[in-house]
Design a protein around this motif. Structure first.
Motif, mmCIF file in Angstrom:
data_model
loop_
_atom_site.group_PDB
_atom_site.id
_atom_site.type_symbol
_atom_site.label_atom_id
_atom_site.label_comp_id
_atom_site.label_asym_id
_atom_site.label_seq_id
_atom_site.Cartn_x
_atom_site.Cartn_y
_atom_site.Cartn_z
ATOM 1 N N GLY A 1 0.814 -1.212 0.000
ATOM 2 C CA GLY A 1 0.000 0.000 0.000
ATOM 3 C C GLY A 1 0.844 1.257 0.000
ATOM 4 N N ILE A 2 1.872 1.303 0.844
ATOM 5 C CA ILE A 2 2.739 2.474 0.912
ATOM 6 C C ILE A 2 3.475 2.669 -0.407
ATOM 7 N N SER A 3 3.966 1.587 -1.013
ATOM 8 C CA SER A 3 4.653 1.694 -2.302
ATOM 9 C C SER A 3 3.720 2.228 -3.381
ATOM 10 N N THR A 4 2.467 1.768 -3.357
ATOM 11 C CA THR A 4 1.490 2.257 -4.328
ATOM 12 C C THR A 4 1.242 3.748 -4.153
ATOM 13 N N LEU A 5 1.071 4.175 -2.900
ATOM 14 C CA LEU A 5 0.821 5.592 -2.639
ATOM 15 C C LEU A 5 2.042 6.449 -2.961
ATOM 16 N N ARG A 6 3.222 5.915 -2.679
ATOM 17 C CA ARG A 6 4.451 6.643 -3.024
ATOM 18 C C ARG A 6 4.583 6.776 -4.545
#
Length: 403
Positions: free
Chosen positions: A139-144
């Protein structure tokens, strides 16, 4: 009953919109800030230097204070709204104020407070996704990645606005993005009931050890060393291509654009791999790519060879700037606000260190900027290798007692 992983995954849409708004708010302003101060405000070289030091320093202080507050009370969503409003005030007034000292005061207060929005959004995402049962790293990688994509769209948009309405138009656009961010936080994001530190660890964090303060600081120092080259070599690249490789500024733009385009799929791919391979392994491999890329850039014979090496540069940035967030969040899962802010602050600190290093490369040759960058990446890699993320440094681990 909706599965927890699906509930956590559904949060990605409003969070993605939030991160895009945050990214555009910065992307339309930052590339033109120095030009704005030099031409519209008529700041002297000394005033410009002071402004460009005060801005990141005040941002680091504000983000740190907000990060500590956010882990003590269940007010993370409220902080997203407050920092968005601060951004609205800061950008809205900057659109019309042209007095240097008033702008400096505004930057050190409202604009600095708005700088806490990005790390708080990452902390909120970590907490919400984890409690929803979704993969936090993915999720964090997607948002980044969404944030990176906003920087692809932001500068061209700013150039159009600048031609159409002058500097006021880009600051008004940034203020509008902060309004969008505030509305998303109020209307689309759920309140997080309590900080993890008071509510206890999430199910998939049970048994996860917390790192010591010294371990966190060593890791933050390592990421500062790794992220300093990103600023240093972006500053040096156009001059290096012009002075040493026989190219021009257009070639530098193409290379930077190619790297940005490669970062997006790589960040998503690394987010997927993080569910199968330890994040630490991926971050260390990414740091190794940084060492290799900057070493190659030091001896590259041509612009096109440098362009071909952008896959290494993109892998380095995707791993360090993308997975580095989750890497540090995993070290202190009960305080996501504090630890996320610590990671995010490593970039402006690294950017400040890049200034004098860039001066050295101007004095001795632009190839040295890339040589220094490779050495910094190697130093950062070694610090990460020497620091156990569970809290014990291999360099300082106690010797076994004699039988």
């Amino acid at each position: 009953m909706v599965p927890r992983s699906r509930r956590g995954g559904r949060a990605l849409l409003p969070l993605g919109l939030l991160f895009f708004a945050i990214g555009v708010s910065g992307a339309v302003v930052e590339p033109f800030r120095a030009l704005f101060l030099s031409t519209a405000v008529r700041a002297s070289p000394v005033q410009l230097t002071v402004f460009l030091i005060v801005a990141p320093l005040s941002g680091v202080v504000a983000a740190t204070l907000v990060g500590r507050l956010s882990d003590r009370r269940a007010i993370r969503r409220e902080l997203l709204v407050a920092t968005s409003v601060a951004g609205l005030v800061g950008m809205g007034l900057t659109a019309f104020v042209r007095d240097y000292w008033a702008l400096l005061a505004l930057t050190a207060t409202a604009t600095a407070l708005a700088g806490a929005l990005f790390p708080q959004a990452l902390a909120y995402a970590r907490q919400h996704l984890t409690r929803g049962g979704a993969s936090a790293a993915m999720g964090i990688s997607t948002l980044r990645t969404v944030f990176s994509a906003s920087w692809v769209a932001g500068p061209p948009l700013a150039a159009i606005l600048l031609r159409a309405g002058g500097f006021a138009s880009i600051f008004v656009a940034a203020a509008a993005m902060y309004v969008v961010a505030a509305l998303i936080a109020v209307l689309l994001l759920h309140k997080v009931d309590a900080p993890l530190s008071t509510a206890g660890p999430a199910p998939d964090l049970a048994g996860t050890p917390s790192a010591s303060r010294s371990t966190l600081l060593r890791t933050a120092a390592a990421f500062t060393l790794l992220q300093c080259p990103m600023t240093l070599c972006v500053q040096a690249l156009p001059l290096y291509i012009d002075a040493d490789l026989g190219g021009d500024a257009t070639d530098a733009g193409l290379i930077l654009g190619l790297c940005a385009a490669l970062e997006i799929p790589l960040m998503l791919s690394l987010g997927v791999l993080a569910s199968r391979i330890r994040i630490r392994v991926l971050v260390l491999a990414g740091a190794g790519c940084g060492v290799a890329y900057y070493a190659f850039a030091t001896i590259t014979p041509s612009v096109w060879a440098l362009g071909g090496a952008q896959i290494l540069n993109a892998a380095f940035i995707a791993a360090v700037a993308g997975l580095g967030i989750s890497y540090m969040q995993d070290m202190l899962p009960e305080q996501p606000g504090r630890v996320t802010t610590l990671f995010i602050n490593s970039f402006p600190v690294g950017a400040m260190l890049a200034g004098p290093l860039f001066g050295l490369s101007q004095r001795f040759g632009y190839r040295y900027a890339f040589l220094i960058a490779s050495a910094l990446c190697l130093a950062g890699l070694l610090v990460l290798l020497a620091t156990d993320p569970r809290g014990r440094s291999r360099l300082s681990s106690p010797r076994p007692s004699s039988p």
